[in-house]
Write a protein that holds these residues in place. Structure first.
Motif, PDB file in Angstrom:
ATOM      1  N   ALA A 207     -25.179  11.150  35.412  1.00 16.87           N
ATOM      2  CA  ALA A 207     -26.455  11.033  34.700  1.00 16.87           C
ATOM      3  C   ALA A 207     -26.975   9.604  34.775  1.00 16.87           C
ATOM      4  O   ALA A 207     -28.181   9.368  34.949  1.00 16.87           O
ATOM      5  N   ASN A 208     -26.062   8.649  34.660  1.00 22.01           N
ATOM      6  CA  ASN A 208     -26.447   7.245  34.792  1.00 22.01           C
ATOM      7  C   ASN A 208     -26.948   6.943  36.208  1.00 22.01           C
ATOM      8  O   ASN A 208     -27.964   6.269  36.388  1.00 22.01           O
ATOM      9  N   LYS A 209     -26.245   7.452  37.211  1.00 16.54           N
ATOM     10  CA  LYS A 209     -26.657   7.220  38.594  1.00 16.54           C
ATOM     11  C   LYS A 209     -28.028   7.802  38.873  1.00 16.54           C
ATOM     12  O   LYS A 209     -28.878   7.167  39.508  1.00 16.54           O
ATOM     13  N   ILE A 210     -28.262   9.008  38.418  1.00 12.93           N
ATOM     14  CA  ILE A 210     -29.539   9.683  38.656  1.00 12.93           C
ATOM     15  C   ILE A 210     -30.690   8.902  38.040  1.00 12.93           C
ATOM     16  O   ILE A 210     -31.792   8.831  38.605  1.00 12.93           O
ATOM     17  N   LEU A 211     -30.433   8.281  36.898  1.00 15.45           N
ATOM     18  CA  LEU A 211     -31.481   7.517  36.204  1.00 15.45           C
ATOM     19  C   LEU A 211     -31.441   6.037  36.556  1.00 15.45           C
ATOM     20  O   LEU A 211     -32.061   5.215  35.868  1.00 15.45           O
ATOM     21  N   ASP A 212     -30.731   5.702  37.658  1.00 11.76           N
ATOM     22  CA  ASP A 212     -30.667   4.322  38.157  1.00 11.76           C
ATOM     23  C   ASP A 212     -30.134   3.347  37.107  1.00 11.76           C
ATOM     24  O   ASP A 212     -30.650   2.232  36.950  1.00 11.76           O
ATOM     25  N   LYS A 213     -29.106   3.769  36.403  1.00 10.99           N
ATOM     26  CA  LYS A 213     -28.466   2.907  35.416  1.00 10.99           C
ATOM     27  C   LYS A 213     -26.997   2.737  35.792  1.00 10.99           C
ATOM     28  O   LYS A 213     -26.367   3.656  36.317  1.00 10.99           O
ATOM     29  N   LYS A 214     -26.474   1.571  35.521  1.00 11.83           N
ATOM     30  CA  LYS A 214     -25.084   1.280  35.853  1.00 11.83           C
ATOM     31  C   LYS A 214     -24.163   1.655  34.693  1.00 11.83           C
ATOM     32  O   LYS A 214     -24.494   1.432  33.532  1.00 11.83           O
ATOM     33  N   VAL A 215     -23.018   2.222  35.045  1.00 12.26           N
ATOM     34  CA  VAL A 215     -21.986   2.495  34.047  1.00 12.26           C
ATOM     35  C   VAL A 215     -21.183   1.221  33.864  1.00 12.26           C
ATOM     36  O   VAL A 215     -20.560   0.727  34.807  1.00 12.26           O
ATOM     37  N   ASP A 216     -21.208   0.681  32.661  1.00 11.56           N
ATOM     38  CA  ASP A 216     -20.466  -0.542  32.376  1.00 11.56           C
ATOM     39  C   ASP A 216     -19.030  -0.185  32.004  1.00 11.56           C
ATOM     40  O   ASP A 216     -18.806   0.476  30.971  1.00 11.56           O
ATOM     41  N   PRO A 217     -18.039  -0.588  32.805  1.00 17.90           N
ATOM     42  CA  PRO A 217     -16.640  -0.270  32.493  1.00 17.90           C
ATOM     43  C   PRO A 217     -16.206  -0.768  31.116  1.00 17.90           C
ATOM     44  O   PRO A 217     -15.278  -0.208  30.514  1.00 17.90           O
ATOM     45  N   ALA A 218     -16.881  -1.813  30.638  1.00 13.43           N
ATOM     46  CA  ALA A 218     -16.525  -2.357  29.324  1.00 13.43           C
ATOM     47  C   ALA A 218     -16.835  -1.381  28.197  1.00 13.43           C
ATOM     48  O   ALA A 218     -16.294  -1.510  27.095  1.00 13.43           O
TER      49      ALA A 218
END
Length: 337
Positions: A207-218
């Motif tokens: 969902a993050n990828k589709i909306l051009d958002k990065k998943v923050d591992p933190a």
């Protein structure tokens, strides 16, 4: 009390073979001579036949009903209570409504090895099993080998044989749909708490990828358990080691969300003022929390009902192929998001 095992020992045949002859009138599983020996022992040992398969009446209804069983295949769902409970409630309700009966149930699979479970099912005269959660390959292969019909109900399967019926939700696309439209698109910084092997985590990442958002591992609080205590411990450790919070967390289940909310409370973090949270499954406790938990609702009772309908349909030989009944989820808005 005479059992099928007693008869099997006298014939040097397996319990499965004896059960197929006695309970299912299966004339193909062994020789005519062996069948005659089995029936002679049934009579001489006064064995009470438990599983004489019901015969359809002229109007197509089954007289006497079928004997069903349900097995909770993953102990963590017993701990969750509500999710498995409502599926089982649906199973029991529809079984009674259909004129059938529950001849065996198992809420703790750790009590049985695969062959022991199958023997108990055969001894109980069960026609079909509704398997709730934790589809273990060894158990389902054994059930297939013993000619015991299986319907898998409601839980994301770890192993999914092609020959069984499935009634539930399609976890990945349903989760992705709601995360895209109701969660990830609403915030700049989102986090996740729960097992990272789950398709719910995969949907969160995508969902993050589709909306051009990065998943923050933190902002990923990973732990492998599906219970509130483990979630609280994991979130507490996270809070003690991090100064920054995401705007909102997606929890892989409501029970995990409840554990996280307990950790927030212990650390003086208010929900939803300081951090928001979204759950999954609509556990009955979710509505009684303060604040009420916003969640993705799964139709658990209906899954149990349809699982029984699918099992009986297969037993009545209405079809000779497996089916997949995929039910929709819904977004349940409360106060945590």
């Amino acid at each position: 009390m005479v059992t099928l095992k007693d008869i099997a020992e006298k014939t040097n045949l397996s319990v499965t073979t004896v059960s197929r002859v006695v309970n299912f009138n299966d004339t193909s599983i062994c020789s005519e001579e062996s069948q005659k020996l089995i029936w002679s022992l049934v009579e001489s040992m006064n064995y009470k036949v438990k599983n004489k398969k019901p015969k359809p009446s002229k109007d197509g209804d089954t007289q006497g009903g079928y004997k069903l069983a349900y097995v909770l295949g993953q102990s963590s769902y017993a701990a969750q209570g509500s999710y498995g409970y409502h599926i089982i409630k649906g199973i029991e309700s529809e079984t009674v409504k259909s004129g059938s009966s529950i001849s065996f149930n198992c809420l703790n699979l750790d009590l049985y090895k695969p062959e022991e479970l199958c023997d108990r099912l055969l001894e109980s005269g069960v026609h079909a099993v509704v398997w709730v959660a934790g589809t273990e390959e060894e158990y389902l292969n054994m059930l297939k080998n013993k000619h015991i019909q299986v319907t898998v109900a409601g839980i994301e399967p770890s192993y999914f044989p092609e020959h069984v019926d499935y009634v539930g939700v399609d976890f990945y696309p349903e989760t992705l749909k709601w995360l895209k439209t109701k969660f990830v698109n609403q915030f700049e910084r989102v986090g996740y708490i729960g097992p990272t092997y789950s398709s719910r985590y995969e949907a969160f990442v995508d969902a993050n990828k589709i909306l051009d958002k990065k998943v923050d591992p933190a902002f990923i609080v990973a732990h492998d358990e599906w219970d509130a205590g483990a979630a609280k411990t994991a979130m507490s450790a996270y809070l003690e080691g991090n100064n920054q919070l995401p705007e909102a967390f997606f929890a892989a289940s409501d029970i995990i969300a409840i554990g996280a909310m307990n950790a927030f409370r212990d650390h003086g973090i208010q929900v939803p003022e300081k951090v928001k949270i979204l759950g999954f499954d609509n556990n009955e406790m979710a509505a009684y929390l303060t604040p009420g938990l916003t969640t993705i609702g799964v139709p658990t009772f209906e899954i149990g009902v349809m699982a029984v309908q699918a099992a009986i349909s297969r037993l009545k030989e209405d079809r000779g192929f497996p089916v997949r009944y995929i039910l929709p989820t819904r977004f349940v808005e409360r106060q945590t998001l």
